[in-house]
Design a protein around this motif. Sequence first.
Motif, mmCIF file in Angstrom:
data_model
loop_
_atom_site.group_PDB
_atom_site.id
_atom_site.type_symbol
_atom_site.label_atom_id
_atom_site.label_comp_id
_atom_site.label_asym_id
_atom_site.label_seq_id
_atom_site.Cartn_x
_atom_site.Cartn_y
_atom_site.Cartn_z
ATOM 1 N N ALA A 187 -3.568 -2.734 6.023
ATOM 2 C CA ALA A 187 -4.399 -1.413 6.107
ATOM 3 C C ALA A 187 -3.642 -0.823 4.957
ATOM 4 O O ALA A 187 -4.196 -0.088 3.979
ATOM 5 C CB ALA A 187 -4.277 -0.558 7.139
ATOM 6 N N PHE A 188 -2.116 -0.885 4.710
ATOM 7 C CA PHE A 188 -1.627 -0.022 3.476
ATOM 8 C C PHE A 188 -2.145 -0.953 2.358
ATOM 9 O O PHE A 188 -2.171 -0.044 1.400
ATOM 10 C CB PHE A 188 0.183 -0.359 3.821
ATOM 11 N N ARG A 189 -1.818 -2.064 2.296
ATOM 12 C CA ARG A 189 -2.209 -2.838 0.849
ATOM 13 C C ARG A 189 -3.714 -2.389 0.623
ATOM 14 O O ARG A 189 -3.946 -2.190 -0.601
ATOM 15 C CB ARG A 189 -2.200 -4.252 1.031
ATOM 16 N N GLU A 190 -4.648 -1.985 1.435
ATOM 17 C CA GLU A 190 -5.970 -1.779 1.188
ATOM 18 C C GLU A 190 -6.185 -0.275 0.945
ATOM 19 O O GLU A 190 -7.263 -0.011 0.680
ATOM 20 C CB GLU A 190 -6.721 -2.579 2.054
ATOM 21 N N GLY A 191 -5.277 0.529 1.301
ATOM 22 C CA GLY A 191 -5.499 1.966 1.179
ATOM 23 C C GLY A 191 -6.614 2.580 2.337
ATOM 24 O O GLY A 191 -6.922 3.326 2.129
ATOM 25 N N ASP A 192 -6.487 1.689 3.512
ATOM 26 C CA ASP A 192 -7.256 2.236 4.516
ATOM 27 C C ASP A 192 -6.716 3.102 5.559
ATOM 28 O O ASP A 192 -5.866 2.731 6.509
ATOM 29 C CB ASP A 192 -7.544 1.161 5.265
ATOM 30 N N PRO A 236 -1.006 4.502 -3.969
ATOM 31 C CA PRO A 236 -1.361 4.404 -5.239
ATOM 32 C C PRO A 236 -0.189 4.370 -6.215
ATOM 33 O O PRO A 236 -0.218 3.572 -7.286
ATOM 34 C CB PRO A 236 -2.017 6.102 -5.897
ATOM 35 N N MET A 237 0.958 4.803 -6.075
ATOM 36 C CA MET A 237 2.161 4.415 -6.976
ATOM 37 C C MET A 237 2.677 2.957 -6.697
ATOM 38 O O MET A 237 2.985 2.350 -7.719
ATOM 39 C CB MET A 237 3.041 5.402 -6.439
ATOM 40 N N PHE A 238 2.589 2.484 -5.588
ATOM 41 C CA PHE A 238 2.766 1.210 -5.151
ATOM 42 C C PHE A 238 2.039 0.217 -6.010
ATOM 43 O O PHE A 238 2.497 -0.724 -6.481
ATOM 44 C CB PHE A 238 2.895 1.101 -3.650
ATOM 45 N N ALA A 239 0.811 0.513 -6.013
ATOM 46 C CA ALA A 239 -0.180 -0.399 -6.358
ATOM 47 C C ALA A 239 -0.031 -0.387 -7.957
ATOM 48 O O ALA A 239 -0.153 -1.405 -8.520
ATOM 49 C CB ALA A 239 -1.587 0.164 -6.070
ATOM 50 N N ARG A 240 0.408 0.881 -8.547
ATOM 51 C CA ARG A 240 0.463 0.814 -10.098
ATOM 52 C C ARG A 240 1.576 -0.062 -10.476
ATOM 53 O O ARG A 240 1.545 -0.278 -11.878
ATOM 54 C CB ARG A 240 0.715 2.375 -10.430
ATOM 55 N N ILE A 241 2.591 -0.186 -9.748
ATOM 56 C CA ILE A 241 3.579 -1.089 -10.137
ATOM 57 C C ILE A 241 3.619 -2.446 -9.697
ATOM 58 O O ILE A 241 4.351 -3.261 -10.059
ATOM 59 C CB ILE A 241 5.186 -0.620 -9.624
ATOM 60 N N GLY A 242 2.431 -2.752 -9.368
ATOM 61 C CA GLY A 242 2.186 -4.103 -8.883
ATOM 62 C C GLY A 242 3.085 -4.645 -7.897
ATOM 63 O O GLY A 242 3.418 -5.817 -7.431
ATOM 64 N N GLY A 243 3.133 -3.558 -6.731
ATOM 65 C CA GLY A 243 4.104 -3.783 -5.635
ATOM 66 C C GLY A 243 3.677 -5.136 -4.713
ATOM 67 O O GLY A 243 2.508 -5.044 -4.467
ATOM 68 N N VAL A 244 4.614 -5.488 -4.028
ATOM 69 C CA VAL A 244 4.368 -6.606 -3.008
ATOM 70 C C VAL A 244 4.838 -6.217 -1.836
ATOM 71 O O VAL A 244 6.254 -5.800 -1.595
ATOM 72 C CB VAL A 244 4.579 -7.995 -3.540
ATOM 73 N N VAL A 245 4.067 -6.314 -0.676
ATOM 74 C CA VAL A 245 4.843 -6.263 0.820
ATOM 75 C C VAL A 245 4.721 -7.636 1.464
ATOM 76 O O VAL A 245 3.962 -8.638 1.486
ATOM 77 C CB VAL A 245 3.649 -5.401 1.608
ATOM 78 N N GLU A 246 5.999 -7.684 1.563
ATOM 79 C CA GLU A 246 6.510 -9.179 1.901
ATOM 80 C C GLU A 246 6.846 -8.989 3.507
ATOM 81 O O GLU A 246 7.881 -8.687 3.936
ATOM 82 C CB GLU A 246 7.744 -9.815 1.426
ATOM 83 N N ARG A 259 8.709 -4.827 -2.492
ATOM 84 C CA ARG A 259 9.308 -5.296 -3.817
ATOM 85 C C ARG A 259 8.388 -4.962 -5.079
ATOM 86 O O ARG A 259 7.198 -4.724 -4.686
ATOM 87 C CB ARG A 259 9.218 -6.975 -3.807
ATOM 88 N N ARG A 260 8.922 -4.737 -6.155
ATOM 89 C CA ARG A 260 7.937 -4.672 -7.259
ATOM 90 C C ARG A 260 7.613 -5.824 -7.629
ATOM 91 O O ARG A 260 7.875 -6.915 -7.084
ATOM 92 C CB ARG A 260 9.238 -4.361 -8.767
ATOM 93 N N GLY A 261 6.584 -5.686 -8.523
ATOM 94 C CA GLY A 261 5.832 -7.124 -9.304
ATOM 95 C C GLY A 261 6.758 -8.065 -9.592
ATOM 96 O O GLY A 261 6.516 -9.420 -9.577
ATOM 97 N N ASP A 262 7.903 -7.547 -9.836
ATOM 98 C CA ASP A 262 8.967 -8.660 -10.598
ATOM 99 C C ASP A 262 9.828 -9.042 -9.479
ATOM 100 O O ASP A 262 10.884 -9.920 -9.910
ATOM 101 C CB ASP A 262 9.829 -8.040 -11.737
ATOM 102 N N GLY A 263 9.577 -8.945 -8.227
ATOM 103 C CA GLY A 263 10.446 -9.296 -7.126
ATOM 104 C C GLY A 263 11.605 -8.567 -6.787
ATOM 105 O O GLY A 263 12.310 -8.772 -5.554
ATOM 106 N N ARG A 264 12.094 -7.549 -7.673
ATOM 107 C CA ARG A 264 13.026 -6.642 -6.980
ATOM 108 C C ARG A 264 12.660 -5.834 -5.869
ATOM 109 O O ARG A 264 11.748 -5.383 -5.823
ATOM 110 C CB ARG A 264 13.698 -5.958 -8.230
ATOM 111 N N VAL A 265 13.783 -5.859 -5.003
ATOM 112 C CA VAL A 265 13.560 -5.016 -3.728
ATOM 113 C C VAL A 265 13.564 -3.447 -4.031
ATOM 114 O O VAL A 265 14.385 -2.712 -4.466
ATOM 115 C CB VAL A 265 14.935 -5.371 -2.656
ATOM 116 N N LEU A 266 12.401 -2.907 -3.425
ATOM 117 C CA LEU A 266 12.180 -1.535 -3.297
ATOM 118 C C LEU A 266 12.698 -0.915 -2.005
ATOM 119 O O LEU A 266 13.803 0.197 -2.113
ATOM 120 C CB LEU A 266 10.895 -1.192 -3.605
ATOM 121 N N ASN A 267 12.547 -1.346 -0.962
ATOM 122 C CA ASN A 267 12.711 -0.879 0.226
ATOM 123 C C ASN A 267 12.667 -1.966 1.377
ATOM 124 O O ASN A 267 11.945 -2.899 1.121
ATOM 125 C CB ASN A 267 12.335 0.291 0.819
#
Length: 314
Positions: A187-192, A236-246, A259-267
């Motif tokens: 739901a987070f990834r889809e903005g639902d 929206p901010m997370f999506a703009r940086i190509g964020g990934v939820v693992e 993670r950021r799109g480059d794999g670095r950890v955000l939180n």
Amino acid sequence: MTRTEEVASRTAEFEELRPLLFSIAYRVLGSVTEAEDAVQETWLRYRTSATSPTSPKAFLSAVVTRIAIDVLRSARVRREEYVGPWVPEPLLTDPYQDPERSAELADSVSMAALLLLERLSPLERAVFVLREVFGFGFPEVAAAVGRSPAACRQLAVRARRHMDAGRPRFDADRREREELAERFFDAFREGDVDGLRELLAADVHMVGDAGGKAPQVASSFDGADDVARVLMAVFPMFARIGGVVEPHEVNGQPGAIFRRGDGRVLNTMALDIVDGRIQTIRTVINPDKLGHVGPVADGWEVLDEANGGRLPGA
């Protein structure tokens, strides 16, 4: 036995017990970094010890416990000056496994349990960890903390009473928790926002630990509407940086690494699930607490990239 042979023997004994020593230290300290340092200091003392203990397990467990107690006492002073809420460093995998104590081990490593342990005195905490979590006998506990067995029994009773009074009641079915967490992150990834809100308990609590070293919307929110709104403001901010939820287990509970799109950890994020709803969300954003997870992103740099330096609603 030559000195070289003795060191080799002690090295083998220590490496076999390392997972146990780390797991003891982490539960006493709530910090991966400090626990690793305590284990390393334990090895240095064991390597140079002039005596050969009858039980390496009892000896090393006592040494790491004493070191952890000393570290915890000084850490408590620092935590009084900590900026914002303090949350334990996330633990992705507990290295120590014991089928006979799997329930105690899993319960004791949760964020909720570690925060309860924070309310105990250092001695109470150490006694509880050794006795209730790892099943050490009172003579071994007494030797580790430098108190009599009778005194340790009293410490254990007080600690157990406090822990039982505040212990969270997690959903028992692991698969159900994992499925709910999966729906939450989808739901987070889809903005639902509606799909997100229906998974939250009415009185859900969300807390973030940035330690004043990373941007965050606020330190805590309560209630399903406010928590859903904040998460959707971040999306929206997370999506703009190509964020990934693992998705990843965090402290024995469902969670994820962001993670950021480059794999670095955000939180990291850990979820407490009770009665089929998410009761608590704990996020660790402080970069000082994430180095063991992987290369860490610069939160302020990410914020500039995602939103021109402005937090949502600013």
